[in-house]
Each structure stands twice: as structure tokens, then as C-alpha cells.
Scaffold this active site. Structure first.
Site, mmCIF file in Angstrom:
data_model
loop_
_atom_site.group_PDB
_atom_site.id
_atom_site.type_symbol
_atom_site.label_atom_id
_atom_site.label_comp_id
_atom_site.label_asym_id
_atom_site.label_seq_id
_atom_site.Cartn_x
_atom_site.Cartn_y
_atom_site.Cartn_z
ATOM 1 N N GLU A 109 4.846 0.785 -11.229
ATOM 2 C CA GLU A 109 5.596 1.505 -10.281
ATOM 3 C C GLU A 109 7.099 0.628 -10.257
ATOM 4 O O GLU A 109 8.293 1.214 -10.087
ATOM 5 C CB GLU A 109 5.007 1.451 -8.950
ATOM 6 C CG GLU A 109 3.942 2.792 -8.937
ATOM 7 C CD GLU A 109 3.139 2.337 -7.671
ATOM 8 O OE1 GLU A 109 2.093 1.564 -7.787
ATOM 9 O OE2 GLU A 109 2.743 3.197 -6.741
ATOM 10 N N HIS A 120 2.265 8.236 -3.862
ATOM 11 C CA HIS A 120 2.301 7.925 -5.345
ATOM 12 C C HIS A 120 3.141 8.590 -6.269
ATOM 13 O O HIS A 120 2.570 8.523 -7.651
ATOM 14 C CB HIS A 120 0.712 7.795 -5.939
ATOM 15 C CG HIS A 120 -0.207 6.889 -4.981
ATOM 16 N ND1 HIS A 120 -1.349 7.354 -4.493
ATOM 17 C CD2 HIS A 120 -0.065 5.676 -4.376
ATOM 18 C CE1 HIS A 120 -1.980 6.116 -3.641
ATOM 19 N NE2 HIS A 120 -0.939 5.280 -3.682
ATOM 20 N N ARG A 147 -9.689 4.665 4.013
ATOM 21 C CA ARG A 147 -9.051 5.611 4.553
ATOM 22 C C ARG A 147 -10.267 6.697 4.018
ATOM 23 O O ARG A 147 -11.067 6.835 2.928
ATOM 24 C CB ARG A 147 -8.098 6.218 3.850
ATOM 25 C CG ARG A 147 -6.631 5.589 4.252
ATOM 26 C CD ARG A 147 -5.460 5.662 3.598
ATOM 27 N NE ARG A 147 -5.060 4.478 2.904
ATOM 28 C CZ ARG A 147 -3.901 4.440 2.075
ATOM 29 N NH1 ARG A 147 -3.340 5.541 1.948
ATOM 30 N NH2 ARG A 147 -3.751 3.380 1.667
ATOM 31 N N ASN A 203 8.060 -3.856 -3.047
ATOM 32 C CA ASN A 203 6.983 -2.979 -2.437
ATOM 33 C C ASN A 203 6.316 -3.911 -1.436
ATOM 34 O O ASN A 203 5.315 -4.633 -1.608
ATOM 35 C CB ASN A 203 5.822 -2.590 -3.697
ATOM 36 C CG ASN A 203 5.079 -1.860 -3.216
ATOM 37 O OD1 ASN A 203 4.890 -1.474 -2.171
ATOM 38 N ND2 ASN A 203 4.200 -1.343 -4.329
ATOM 39 N N ARG A 246 10.192 0.206 -2.849
ATOM 40 C CA ARG A 246 9.564 1.473 -2.697
ATOM 41 C C ARG A 246 9.460 1.723 -1.494
ATOM 42 O O ARG A 246 9.147 0.832 -0.589
ATOM 43 C CB ARG A 246 7.985 0.912 -3.354
ATOM 44 C CG ARG A 246 6.909 2.024 -3.029
ATOM 45 C CD ARG A 246 5.537 1.548 -3.073
ATOM 46 N NE ARG A 246 4.805 2.894 -2.681
ATOM 47 C CZ ARG A 246 3.285 2.548 -2.531
ATOM 48 N NH1 ARG A 246 2.990 1.529 -2.113
ATOM 49 N NH2 ARG A 246 2.746 3.796 -2.221
HETATM 50 C C1 LIG Z 1 0.808 5.777 -0.123
HETATM 51 C C2 LIG Z 1 -0.194 4.965 -0.445
HETATM 52 O O1 LIG Z 1 -1.431 5.418 -0.175
HETATM 53 O O2 LIG Z 1 0.072 3.697 -0.871
HETATM 54 P P1 LIG Z 1 -0.911 2.454 -1.248
HETATM 55 O O3 LIG Z 1 -1.507 2.996 -2.292
HETATM 56 O O4 LIG Z 1 0.072 1.453 -1.501
HETATM 57 O O5 LIG Z 1 -1.632 2.310 0.154
HETATM 58 MG MG LIG Z 2 -0.856 1.043 -4.838
#
Ligand SMILES: CC(=O)OP(=O)(O)O
Ligand SMILES: [Mg+2]
Ligand SMILES: Nc1ncnc2c1ncn2[C@@H]1O[C@H](COP(=O)(O)OP(=O)(O)O)[C@@H](O)[C@H]1O
Length: 404
Positions: free
Chosen positions: A387, A183, A244, A7, A94
Site C-alpha cells: 500500500e 483496503h 471485528r 499509515n 493513507r
Molecule cells: C480499513 C481497515 O480495516 O484497515 P486496517 O486493516 O488497517 O485495520
Molecule cells: Mg492493513
């Protein structure tokens, strides 16, 4: 069949070596991760299944070097778990964004690699690193087959009314602009696990899964299929996350770009890397740090936590309406599995929707468990995700049916 699962994130690689005998017979041989790739003090942690965990600090300039270090660790005389790299029969990766190309996992071919690259712009933090992982294995272990498992595949069942944005339709036709969701591997895995725990039939249940890690998303699952999900065209939409911003009035981004003369790249960094828990608290993107600061009286950290919880609750409520009720709400991911106060905050006061939360069962819970009262109409569950296991199982499934 020994399968190496990778991953690859923008600055990290998580790995597991898993022996798969059949879909249900799997054995973890070793797992670990390299963090801070690109820096001189990258950290590798490696945990063989039946030996203590080790940690090393060394310079890991890029993913290819990182994977090389992982491969030599796996074969190391002291803490390795295999004698030779020839024992690795396949690699599973992944891949965050598969666009509309992939409804299922895929054996890596030149076309698949091209399609992963076509999605670079849509998941700039993830896809370039994912492809790097595939190319590095191609270089280091050129004879083994590889499989890509996409975060987006499970969400390909969403109906058009939930995945389209209300912008001119031509943008869907020309650029495939739509909600994709992420996810998916985890949402599907924990929903199935929760159904097993509760004695429900996955294909006949309504489940709301909350994958709350550094990236976080909520999914509404109806009859075993993803019906709606909070991440969108890119993984920035929906919930507030570590760095984010989640759902935001697009007008805000345009306004700041105008005011500060930001380039698209700078604006992208603002919403992807400088917002969320980090942006509000000013402390950290890591929930453990923000929680610590809040406990020490930091008001911005306290505000960040309230915002984080309020948004999660908002999505649970709206998906409850979309699904017209739910059989279960499931929590997973680093935060969902470990932080009882987030689960409590998101579920408290929802008795009117049939959620009777059990505070005692929830307190300190960090493993698979039911955390609603016995007669709660909507069950609440902690279900730890894996995962990497799903990626190994998918790799096995696809390679087994491959013509020799
Ligand atoms: C798609 C995504 O947000 O993945 P991660 O949680 O690993 O940053
Ligand atoms: Mg993650
Ligand atoms: N005991 C714990 N172990 C790992 N992460 C934890 C723990 N408790 C809380 N967390 C939080 O989980 C988040 C990381 O979740 P994780 O699912 O590992 O993220 P990702 O896979 O997206 O990098 C961080 O905010 C971290 O603070």
C-alpha cells in the site's frame, strides 16, 4: 523526489521513505513502524534499505511525538538514510474513509482536511489518527505538500444495487449511509499484480481479491473496477477479523444493547474491538497466537479458525456468483500472504466452480506465486501487497501535474 509515506493507525504508525523518479522507477530507502502509541513502552522498528533492522523501546505519548521520532530516526547519523529533512519533498498519507468525497487521491487542502474530519464517525478507529498524521507533518515540515490516498476511492465504482442497504432511501439521501468499502489501494494493486503474473488484461478480467490482515475484506473486481466488497459503511462489515465481528444480524447488536444496557460507544467497542478471532478464541486477535493455541488443543481457538475460514469461503462463493465466474482469486495481507492453511481452507472443494487448488504449491508459500494447478480454470494467486508504494506513486502523480 523523496516521499515520506505514513499509515497512521489508532495505536501505530507505519512509515516508508521512498525515492520516486517516475511512476515505475521507485526505490525504498527505509521503512518501519511505531506500535503501542500512547503507552510508555512504545516500540519503534526501523529498517534502512541496506542495513539491519533496529528496534527501540521508548515512551511515545501521541502521533505528533511519534512522527517527530520517525523524522529524527530518518536523519540520524548512524541509522538514518537522509542528511537533512529538507530532502523530503512530500508526504503521502493513507486515509481510511473518504466518504463520497473522493474518487481519487487528493492534495491536502483545508477543504480536504475538513472532509476527512467529516468522516470521523464513519471510521472511528482510523480517520482521527489519519488526520493527526497530516496535522503533525504540517507542524513539523510546514513547507512540503501532502497527499491523501483513500481506502474508499477504488470502491466508488460500485453500482448502486451493491452499495445501498435496504433501509429507507432517505438515509442515503440525508446521511449518505451506504457501503463504502476499504483496503481499496491494496485490492487494486494486487489485482493488477496478479493479472501481470497471469498474463491477463486487468481491464478485461474478473478477479476476487482477499485482503486478509488484521482488518480483512474481499472485493469482486470486474473489468478493472470494484463491483462489490465485503466491508461496508464502516470497516466492521464482512469477514471475521482480528477483533471485528464482520457481517452480523443487526438484531443481535440491538438485543445485546437492550439486555446489557450498553451505550452506542460500548456496543461499537463490542463489535470493533472485542469480537472476531479475539472474541471467539479468548486468546488473541493475532492469527499467529490463535494458530498456536489451536495447535496446542485449545478448542475455542480451533473453532475461531474454522469460523474465519468458513466466512472467507462464503464471500468467495457469493462473489463468484455475482461476477458470473472469475479468472482469479488473489490472497494478500499479513494472513493472506503468510498463512497457507487459511488459503487452503477457503479454496478447497471449489472444483465445481473451476478452482483446482494446488496444495503442494501452496504449502509454506509466502511470496508472489500461482497456487492453483496449471489447468485450473480459475487461477489462485498469492500477491504481496504494498500500500505504501501505491501511496508514494499517487503522491508523485498528483504533485507532478500540479500547477507551479
Ligand atoms: C480499513 C481497515 O480495516 O484497515 P486496517 O486493516 O488497517 O485495520
Ligand atoms: Mg492493513
Ligand atoms: N509472518 C507474518 N508476518 C506478519 N503477520 C503475519 C505473519 N503471519 C501471519 N500474520 C498475521 O497477519 C495479521 C496482520 O496482518 P497485517 O496485514 O499486518 O495487518 P494490518 O495491516 O491490518 O495491521 C495478524 O493476524 C498476524 O498474525
Amino acid at each position: 523526489m523523496k516521499i515520506l509515506v505514513l499509515n497512521c493507525g489508532s495505536s501505530s504508525i507505519k512509515y516508508q521513505l521512498i525515492q520516486v523518479k517516475s511512476k515505475s522507477e521507485t526505490k525504498l530507502m527505509a521503512k518501519g513502524q511505531i506500535e503501542r502509541i500512547g503507552l510508555t513502552d512504545s516500540v519503534l522498528t526501523h529498517k534502512p534499505a541496506d542495513k539491519p533492522k533496529l528496534a527501540f523501546v521508548q515512551s511515545v505519548p501521541d502521533h505528533s511525538v511519534g512522527i517527530n521520532i520517525i523524522l529524527s530516526t530518518l536523519t540520524d547519523a548512524n541509522h538514518g538514510v537522509i542528511e537533512s529533512l529538507n530532502e523530503i519533498a512530500a508526504a503521502g498519507h493513507r486515509v481510511a474513509h473518504g466518504g463520497e468525497y473522493f474518487k481519487d487521491s487528493a492534495i491536502v487542502t483545508p477543504l480536504v482536511k475538513q472532509q476527512i474530519e467529516n468522516c470521523f464517525e464513519l471510521a472511528p478507529l482510523h480517520n482521527p489518527a489519519n488526520l493527526k498524521g497530516i496535522l503533525s507533518i504540517e507542524k513539523l515540515l510546514p513547507t512540503i505538500p501532502q497527499v491523501a490516498v483513500f481506502d474508499t476511492s477504488f470502491h466508488q465504482t460500485m453500482p448502486m444495487e451493491t452499495y445501498l442497504y435496504a433501509i429507507p432511501y432517505k438515509y442515503y439521501e440525508e446521511f449518505r449511509i451506504r457501503r463504502y468499502g476499504f483496503h481499496g489501494t491494496s485490492h487494486k494493486f494486487v489485482a493488477q499484480k496478479a493479472c501481470d503474473m497471469l498474463g491477463l488484461e486487468f481491464e478485461k478480467s474478473k478477479i476476487i481479491t482477499c485482503h486478509i490482515g488484521n482488518g480483512a475484506s474481499v472485493t469482486a473486481i470486474k473489468d478493472g473496477k470494484s463491483f462489490d466488497t465485503s466491508m461496508g459503511f464502516t470497516p466492521v462489515d464482512g469477514l471475521m477479523m482480528g477483533t471485528r465481528c464482520g457481517a452480523i444480524d443487526s438484531g443481535v447488536v440491538l438485543y445485546i444493547m437492550d439486555k446489557e444496557g450498553l451505550t452506542t460507544q460500548k456496543a461499537n467497542d463490542l463489535i470493533n474491538k472485542q469480537s472476531g478471532l479475539l472474541g471467539i478464541s479468548g486468546v488473541s486477535s493475532d492469527m499467529r497466537d490463535v494458530k498456536g493455541a489451536a495447535a496446542n488443543g485449545n478448542e475455542k481457538a480451533q473453532l475461531a479458525l474454522r469460523m474465519f475460514i468458513a466466512r472467507l469461503k462464503r464471500f468467495i462463493g457469493s462473489y463468484m456468483a455475482e461476477l458470473e465466474g472469475a479468472d482469479a482469486i488473489v490472497f494478500t495481507g499479513g494472513i493472506g500472504e503468510n498463512e497457507d492453511f487459511i488459503r487452503k481452507g477457503a479454496c478447497e472443494g471449489l472444483e465445481f466452480m473451476g478452482v483446482d487448488f494446488d496444495n503442494q504449491a501452496n504449502d509454506g508459500m509466502r511470496e508472489d506465486a500461482v497456487i492453483s494447478k496449471p489447468n485450473s480454470r480459475v487461477k489462485v494467486v498469492v500477491a504481496c501487497t504494498d500500500e505504501e508504494l501505491v501511496i508514494a506513486q499517487d503522491t508523485f502523480r498528483l504533485l507532478r501535474k500540479r500547477p507551479e
